[in-house]
Write a protein that holds these residues in place. Structure first.
Motif, PDB file in Angstrom:
ATOM      1  N   LEU A 190       0.802  -1.075  -0.053  1.00 51.12           N
ATOM      2  CA  LEU A 190       0.117   0.000   0.030  1.00 51.12           C
ATOM      3  C   LEU A 190       0.773   1.284  -0.018  1.00 51.12           C
ATOM      4  O   LEU A 190       0.716   2.113  -0.607  1.00 51.12           O
ATOM      5  CB  LEU A 190      -0.967   0.014   1.363  1.00 51.12           C
ATOM      6  CG  LEU A 190      -2.156  -0.930   1.307  1.00 51.12           C
ATOM      7  CD1 LEU A 190      -2.995  -1.001   2.423  1.00 51.12           C
ATOM      8  CD2 LEU A 190      -2.999  -0.770  -0.023  1.00 51.12           C
ATOM      9  N   VAL A 191       1.871   1.264   0.833  1.00 48.97           N
ATOM     10  CA  VAL A 191       2.645   2.409   0.948  1.00 48.97           C
ATOM     11  C   VAL A 191       3.622   2.509  -0.306  1.00 48.97           C
ATOM     12  O   VAL A 191       3.934   3.706  -0.797  1.00 48.97           O
ATOM     13  CB  VAL A 191       3.411   2.580   2.135  1.00 48.97           C
ATOM     14  CG1 VAL A 191       4.441   3.620   2.369  1.00 48.97           C
ATOM     15  CG2 VAL A 191       2.609   2.517   3.400  1.00 48.97           C
ATOM     16  N   MET A 192       3.970   1.306  -0.864  1.00 52.40           N
ATOM     17  CA  MET A 192       4.890   1.190  -1.880  1.00 52.40           C
ATOM     18  C   MET A 192       3.985   1.751  -3.212  1.00 52.40           C
ATOM     19  O   MET A 192       4.775   2.753  -4.132  1.00 52.40           O
ATOM     20  CB  MET A 192       5.355  -0.134  -2.396  1.00 52.40           C
ATOM     21  CG  MET A 192       6.000  -0.338  -3.374  1.00 52.40           C
ATOM     22  SD  MET A 192       6.492  -2.103  -3.896  1.00 52.40           S
ATOM     23  CE  MET A 192       4.902  -2.530  -4.611  1.00 52.40           C
TER      24      MET A 192
ATOM     25  N   VAL B 299       5.703   0.298  15.304  1.00 49.83           N
ATOM     26  CA  VAL B 299       7.129   0.474  15.049  1.00 49.83           C
ATOM     27  C   VAL B 299       7.477  -0.218  13.840  1.00 49.83           C
ATOM     28  O   VAL B 299       8.104   0.159  12.967  1.00 49.83           O
ATOM     29  CB  VAL B 299       8.039   0.114  16.251  1.00 49.83           C
ATOM     30  CG1 VAL B 299       9.526   0.362  15.837  1.00 49.83           C
ATOM     31  CG2 VAL B 299       7.583   1.339  17.504  1.00 49.83           C
ATOM     32  N   ALA B 300       7.060  -1.631  13.923  1.00 48.49           N
ATOM     33  CA  ALA B 300       7.577  -2.548  12.865  1.00 48.49           C
ATOM     34  C   ALA B 300       6.800  -2.046  11.625  1.00 48.49           C
ATOM     35  O   ALA B 300       7.418  -2.050  10.555  1.00 48.49           O
ATOM     36  CB  ALA B 300       7.169  -3.833  13.182  1.00 48.49           C
ATOM     37  N   ALA B 301       5.456  -1.766  11.719  1.00 47.92           N
ATOM     38  CA  ALA B 301       4.796  -1.186  10.634  1.00 47.92           C
ATOM     39  C   ALA B 301       5.591   0.108  10.189  1.00 47.92           C
ATOM     40  O   ALA B 301       5.451   0.200   8.791  1.00 47.92           O
ATOM     41  CB  ALA B 301       3.341  -0.884  10.914  1.00 47.92           C
ATOM     42  N   VAL B 302       5.966   1.132  10.863  1.00 53.72           N
ATOM     43  CA  VAL B 302       6.425   2.152  10.463  1.00 53.72           C
ATOM     44  C   VAL B 302       7.891   2.092   9.798  1.00 53.72           C
ATOM     45  O   VAL B 302       8.217   2.422   8.460  1.00 53.72           O
ATOM     46  CB  VAL B 302       6.539   3.076  11.473  1.00 53.72           C
ATOM     47  CG1 VAL B 302       7.713   4.504  11.018  1.00 53.72           C
ATOM     48  CG2 VAL B 302       5.376   3.742  11.804  1.00 53.72           C
ATOM     49  N   ILE B 303       8.646   1.176  10.228  1.00 52.44           N
ATOM     50  CA  ILE B 303       9.839   0.668   9.514  1.00 52.44           C
ATOM     51  C   ILE B 303       9.759   0.030   8.014  1.00 52.44           C
ATOM     52  O   ILE B 303      10.247   0.517   7.366  1.00 52.44           O
ATOM     53  CB  ILE B 303      10.549  -0.502  10.430  1.00 52.44           C
ATOM     54  CG1 ILE B 303      11.310   0.150  11.540  1.00 52.44           C
ATOM     55  CG2 ILE B 303      11.847  -0.989   9.551  1.00 52.44           C
ATOM     56  CD1 ILE B 303      11.513  -0.810  12.737  1.00 52.44           C
ATOM     57  N   VAL B 304       8.507  -0.783   7.828  1.00 51.54           N
ATOM     58  CA  VAL B 304       8.345  -1.408   6.752  1.00 51.54           C
ATOM     59  C   VAL B 304       7.954  -0.176   5.967  1.00 51.54           C
ATOM     60  O   VAL B 304       7.992  -0.299   4.356  1.00 51.54           O
ATOM     61  CB  VAL B 304       7.286  -2.571   6.939  1.00 51.54           C
ATOM     62  CG1 VAL B 304       6.661  -3.067   5.632  1.00 51.54           C
ATOM     63  CG2 VAL B 304       7.962  -3.859   7.729  1.00 51.54           C
ATOM     64  N   ALA B 305       7.222   0.640   6.302  1.00 48.82           N
ATOM     65  CA  ALA B 305       6.436   1.723   5.568  1.00 48.82           C
ATOM     66  C   ALA B 305       7.427   2.671   5.019  1.00 48.82           C
ATOM     67  O   ALA B 305       7.382   3.139   3.665  1.00 48.82           O
ATOM     68  CB  ALA B 305       5.405   2.504   5.973  1.00 48.82           C
ATOM     69  N   VAL B 306       8.301   2.915   5.700  1.00 49.56           N
ATOM     70  CA  VAL B 306       9.429   3.734   5.346  1.00 49.56           C
ATOM     71  C   VAL B 306      10.339   3.289   3.986  1.00 49.56           C
ATOM     72  O   VAL B 306      10.416   3.812   3.006  1.00 49.56           O
ATOM     73  CB  VAL B 306      10.553   4.174   6.348  1.00 49.56           C
ATOM     74  CG1 VAL B 306      11.441   4.917   5.884  1.00 49.56           C
ATOM     75  CG2 VAL B 306       9.660   5.134   7.477  1.00 49.56           C
ATOM     76  N   PHE B 307      10.700   1.875   4.450  1.00 47.77           N
ATOM     77  CA  PHE B 307      11.432   1.352   3.201  1.00 47.77           C
ATOM     78  C   PHE B 307      10.652   1.162   1.920  1.00 47.77           C
ATOM     79  O   PHE B 307      10.857   1.054   0.800  1.00 47.77           O
ATOM     80  CB  PHE B 307      11.866   0.011   3.621  1.00 47.77           C
ATOM     81  CG  PHE B 307      13.215   0.138   4.668  1.00 47.77           C
ATOM     82  CD1 PHE B 307      14.056   1.231   4.283  1.00 47.77           C
ATOM     83  CD2 PHE B 307      13.077  -0.725   5.866  1.00 47.77           C
ATOM     84  CE1 PHE B 307      15.199   1.324   5.175  1.00 47.77           C
ATOM     85  CE2 PHE B 307      14.286  -0.254   6.706  1.00 47.77           C
ATOM     86  CZ  PHE B 307      15.227   0.525   6.401  1.00 47.77           C
ATOM     87  N   ALA B 308       9.192   0.878   2.141  1.00 53.22           N
ATOM     88  CA  ALA B 308       8.297   0.840   1.135  1.00 53.22           C
ATOM     89  C   ALA B 308       8.235   1.874   0.061  1.00 53.22           C
ATOM     90  O   ALA B 308       8.105   1.843  -1.264  1.00 53.22           O
ATOM     91  CB  ALA B 308       6.950   0.390   1.617  1.00 53.22           C
TER      92      ALA B 308
END
Length: 199
Positions: A77-79, A120-129
């Motif tokens: 979604l963020v990607m 926190v895990a979701a934000v880490i994944v979203a930033v990289f996405a």
């Protein structure tokens, strides 16, 4: 037991098929004309994308519900948002660095069995996405349908997440958990190599 063997066989064949892909096509700028297929192949043909997307699935499976579905849903979604920014020509510095760092960081999270709070895990994944999506959007061929291309790279990404989740399900046994953490270590090492190349 038969269903487990079938599942393991399908997973192994999928990983072998992914392993035969040429990584040189992912960021070459020579994306073939097409739409959905071009978008679908873009994440699968670049090892820097493959390791990060498989790592997201691994980490989600390792963390368990609800992370097992939340992380692999958050990433595409963020990607897609990052893809829109890239297609619109919005500059984002350090794209290749961000993509390489994603494999390193998420791989280390799996290796060291990191269990941060779910947000926190979701934000880490979203930033990289965002970095992965921006790369997809920037390299979108002008002749293709943006919607078909975006659908292709989101689905390709989802399949890589599923491969990670499938392998991550081995954490139910002690030996399987060690294998998953070892896979995280391999992903982190590859990510470090990509990061050195990007700097």
């Amino acid at each position: 037991m038969n269903s487990r063997r079938l599942f393991a066989t399908v997973l192994a064949l999928t990983l072998v098929a992914l392993g035969t892909a040429s990584p040189a096509l992912a960021h070459s700028g020579d994306v073939a004309a097409g739409g959905f297929v071009t978008g679908f192949l873009h994440p699968i043909l670049g090892w820097d994308h493959v390791i990060a997307m498989v790592a997201v699935g691994l980490w989600g499976a390792f963390l368990g519900a609800p992370a097992v579905w939340l992380l692999p849903v958050t990433f595409p979604l963020v990607m897609a948002l990052g893809g829109m920014l890239g297609a619109a020509g919005v500059p984002l510095p350090g794209i290749e660095t961000g993509i390489a760092a994603s494999g390193l960081v998420i791989g280390l999270a799996v290796l060291f069995a990191a269990r941060p709070p779910l947000p926190v895990a979701a934000v880490i994944v979203a930033v990289f996405a965002i970095f992965h999506g921006h790369a997809h959007g920037t390299e979108m061929p002008g002749a293709v349908s943006p919607l078909a291309y975006a659908g292709g790279f989101v689905i390709g990404t989802g399949l890589l997440h599923i491969c990670g989740i499938a392998f991550g399900m081995l954490t139910r046994s002690r030996a399987g958990a060690l294998a998953v953490r070892g896979a995280g270590g391999v992903i982190a090492a590859l990510g470090a190599g990509f990061l050195i190349g990007a700097l």
